[in-house]
Scaffold this motif. Structure first.
Motif, PDB file in Angstrom:
ATOM      1  N   ARG A 195      30.253  40.864  41.662  1.00  0.00           N
ATOM      2  CA  ARG A 195      30.951  40.097  40.640  1.00  0.00           C
ATOM      3  C   ARG A 195      31.998  41.022  40.022  1.00  0.00           C
ATOM      4  N   VAL A 196      33.271  40.631  40.140  1.00  0.00           N
ATOM      5  CA  VAL A 196      34.373  41.508  39.749  1.00  0.00           C
ATOM      6  C   VAL A 196      35.257  40.802  38.731  1.00  0.00           C
ATOM      7  N   ALA A 197      35.697  41.553  37.716  1.00  0.00           N
ATOM      8  CA  ALA A 197      36.684  41.061  36.761  1.00  0.00           C
ATOM      9  C   ALA A 197      37.952  41.889  36.895  1.00  0.00           C
ATOM     10  N   VAL A 198      39.088  41.220  36.898  1.00  0.00           N
ATOM     11  CA  VAL A 198      40.391  41.887  36.892  1.00  0.00           C
ATOM     12  C   VAL A 198      41.076  41.550  35.579  1.00  0.00           C
ATOM     13  N   ILE A 199      41.444  42.577  34.827  1.00  0.00           N
ATOM     14  CA  ILE A 199      42.195  42.382  33.592  1.00  0.00           C
ATOM     15  C   ILE A 199      43.649  42.711  33.870  1.00  0.00           C
ATOM     16  N   GLY A 200      44.517  41.721  33.685  1.00  0.00           N
ATOM     17  CA  GLY A 200      45.936  41.914  33.938  1.00  0.00           C
ATOM     18  C   GLY A 200      46.446  41.036  35.054  1.00  0.00           C
TER      19      GLY A 200
END
Length: 535
Positions: A191-196
């Motif tokens: 589970r990955v989050a990308v900010i931007g």
């Protein structure tokens, strides 16, 4: 106005009065595109006493350091390369980042630059010794070097910018900034989050969405994304390029013109040609509609509220459609804080994650980044502090009063929107002319005249009035083009043709030459005959 002037009264410690000689005539800090291009031009002009200091292990700069999935040029490879060293072997129209890295290595090797480089050396401070007209460099390794001329060749995208979000340090999973992508990391099933959602994220998101179990993309500001006219270059075309370099040069002329229209004319000459911006905006929205034909719920979220050109636009044929995948969520609710195992937004919703990816960009025109070391001029003032307190400014984006014998490749208003390489070409010609003119005059000090600098800066500000930055709702863009003063010092408000012409022909009377017994003060400028490798 006088408050912009560089000859500020400031206390400076008394330099040594004894006679000193330089260890090298020219020291270049940085072995990326700027450092390599500068050294090639200097050597072509007969200046061989060059030392390049590189804090990393190889040449390449940004293209050496950035290795995130999907990294590629966002200007065609034909344009994004040295004009005198075309590469017939690009694999694609928009080459992957690894090919740009290898390209810089080949160029450095072919033109004999490697012997001039010392790797693993970092400059902490440079101070001008006004009694000897030398720059004294203090290195992190504890040693000192002296140079007659100093070139800052650090790029603008080298220092990662971390987001100011509560709880970032508390996260217990992996935190990755795209500028420091770890080798061999496996995101499969995570589970990955990308900010931007800037240009980097546009390349990254489609690539990792294929691997991960769940991908949450946190967007503060949407980005303008045009269709990417990319394709694999067939072997027969590469053979033609090798057999006929003129053919590749002709294609470069076409891609140059296209890039100039999209990246320069649309932004710099907005008032004169607003229709170009409107056409680009229409094309970008159409790109989104075609990739997400049945997702009107996403259209508003992904449509920028600021004008095309306020921040760097980009190209992709996959970015928008990625948000239609079942395992991808676009999150536009602001982040409240980061927890030990996830992210909580202002609506109270928490999303668990295993890996946090920061696609939050880089420091650009900020103190400590450009230049990357403390620089104390003949006026006793640190250049970074002056710019921080006042406004970013430099004659032709390269030289500054109060900082003799100093040249900054990525100075204020230096970058040409079509290609970083073009800026390097122009600035390398310009600084080489200054150094060679000092030789002709037997001078030891070269400094741009205050009046020439101020006149140029006033012209830049006048030109800025017609740009997209001041006319098309850029306040909401969160663009790295803008600095803390509200100026947009990243891009030069001119075409590349004008920039190159000025670099080759600007009068050397805009500089004052002194030292060396002051004999040269009576010598009139000669006709300059630069042996430019760019011609």
């Amino acid at each position: 106005t006088r408050d912009r002037r560089m000859n500020m009264t400031a206390f400076a410690p008394e330099e040594s009065m004894h006679s000193a000689r330089p260890d090298h005539e020219v020291i270049i800090v940085g072995a990326g595109i700027s450092g390599i291009g500068t050294a090639i031009q200097l050597k072509a002009d007969g200046i061989d006493d060059i030392l390049i200091l590189e804090r990393s292990y190889d040449v390449g700069g940004t293209w050496r350091d950035n290795r995130y999935p999907g990294i590629a040029v966002d200007i065609t490879s034909f344009t994004y390369s040295f004009s005198f060293e075309q590469n017939p072997n690009w694999s694609r129209v928009f080459a992957p980042g690894s090919e740009l890295y290898q390209y810089t290595r080949r160029v450095a090797s072919k033109y004999g630059i490697y012997p001039h480089i010392r790797f693993g050396i970092e400059v902490q401070q440079a101070r001008f010794d006004k009694h000897n007209d030398l720059w004294v460099l203090s290195l992190k390794q504890g040693k000192t070097l002296r140079a007659r001329h100093l070139v800052s060749a650090g790029g603008g995208l080298i220092t990662p910018k971390l987001p100011d979000i509560e709880g970032l340090d508390n996260f217990e999973g992996d935190i990755i900034h795209t500028a420091r992508w770890p080798k061999g990391i496996d995101l499969k099933g995570k589970r990955v989050a990308v900010i931007g959602t800037g240009a980097t994220a546009v390349q990254l998101v489609p690539e990792i969405a294929r691997q991960v179990r769940q991908l949450d993309v946190y967007q503060r500001t949407p980005i303008w994304v045009l269709k990417k006219p990319d394709r694999t270059l067939p072997g027969w075309l590469k053979t033609l390029f090798r057999a006929s370099p003129a053919l590749q040069q002709g294609i470069r002329s076409v891609t140059d013109a296209s890039s100039e229209t999209l990246m320069v004319l649309s932004a710099i000459y907005y008032r004169q040609a607003p229709w170009i911006v409107r056409a680009c905006e229409k094309a970008a929205l159409q790109n989104m509609y075609e990739q997400l034909p049945d997702r009107q719920d996403l259209w508003e979220k992904l449509s920028p509220a600021y004008g095309f050109g306020c921040k760097r636009p980009t190209f992709s044929n996959e970015y928008f459609k990625t948000f239609a995948q079942d395992n991808v969520e676009l999150v536009t609710t602001p982040i409240r804080h980061i927890t030990r195992r996830g992210i909580t937004t202002n609506d109270g919703k928490s999303r668990p994650i295993d890996v946090l990816v920061l696609a939050t960009g880089y420091k650009t025109f900020e103190k400590g980044n450009i230049p990357s070391f403390e620089l104390i001029g003949s006026n006793g003032t640190d250049l970074g502090q002056f710019w921080h307190d006042n406004r970013y400014q430099a004659y032709e984006g390269l030289t500054i009063p109060g900082y003799p014998n100093f040249y900054i490749m990525l100075g204020p208003y230096a970058l040409i929107g079509t290609s970083y390489f073009k800026m390097v070409e122009g600035n390398a010609i310009h600084l080489s002319r200054c150094i060679r003119e000092s030789h002709r005059r037997a001078a030891t000090r070269v400094e741009v005249r205050q009046e020439a600098h101020d006149s140029y800066f006033q012209d830049i500000q006048k030109r800025q009035q017609g740009t997209v930055f001041l006319n098309h709702n850029c306040a909401t863009s969160n663009s790295y083009y803008f600095d803390r003063h509200g100026d947009a010092p990243m891009l030069r408000p001119s075409t590349s043709l004008e920039m190159l012409w000025r670099a080759k022909h600007l009068p050397m009377t805009h500089y004052q030459f002194s030292g060396g017994g002051d004999r040269q003060g009576m010598i009139q400028p000669a006709t300059d005959s630069a042996k430019s490798v760019w011609n």
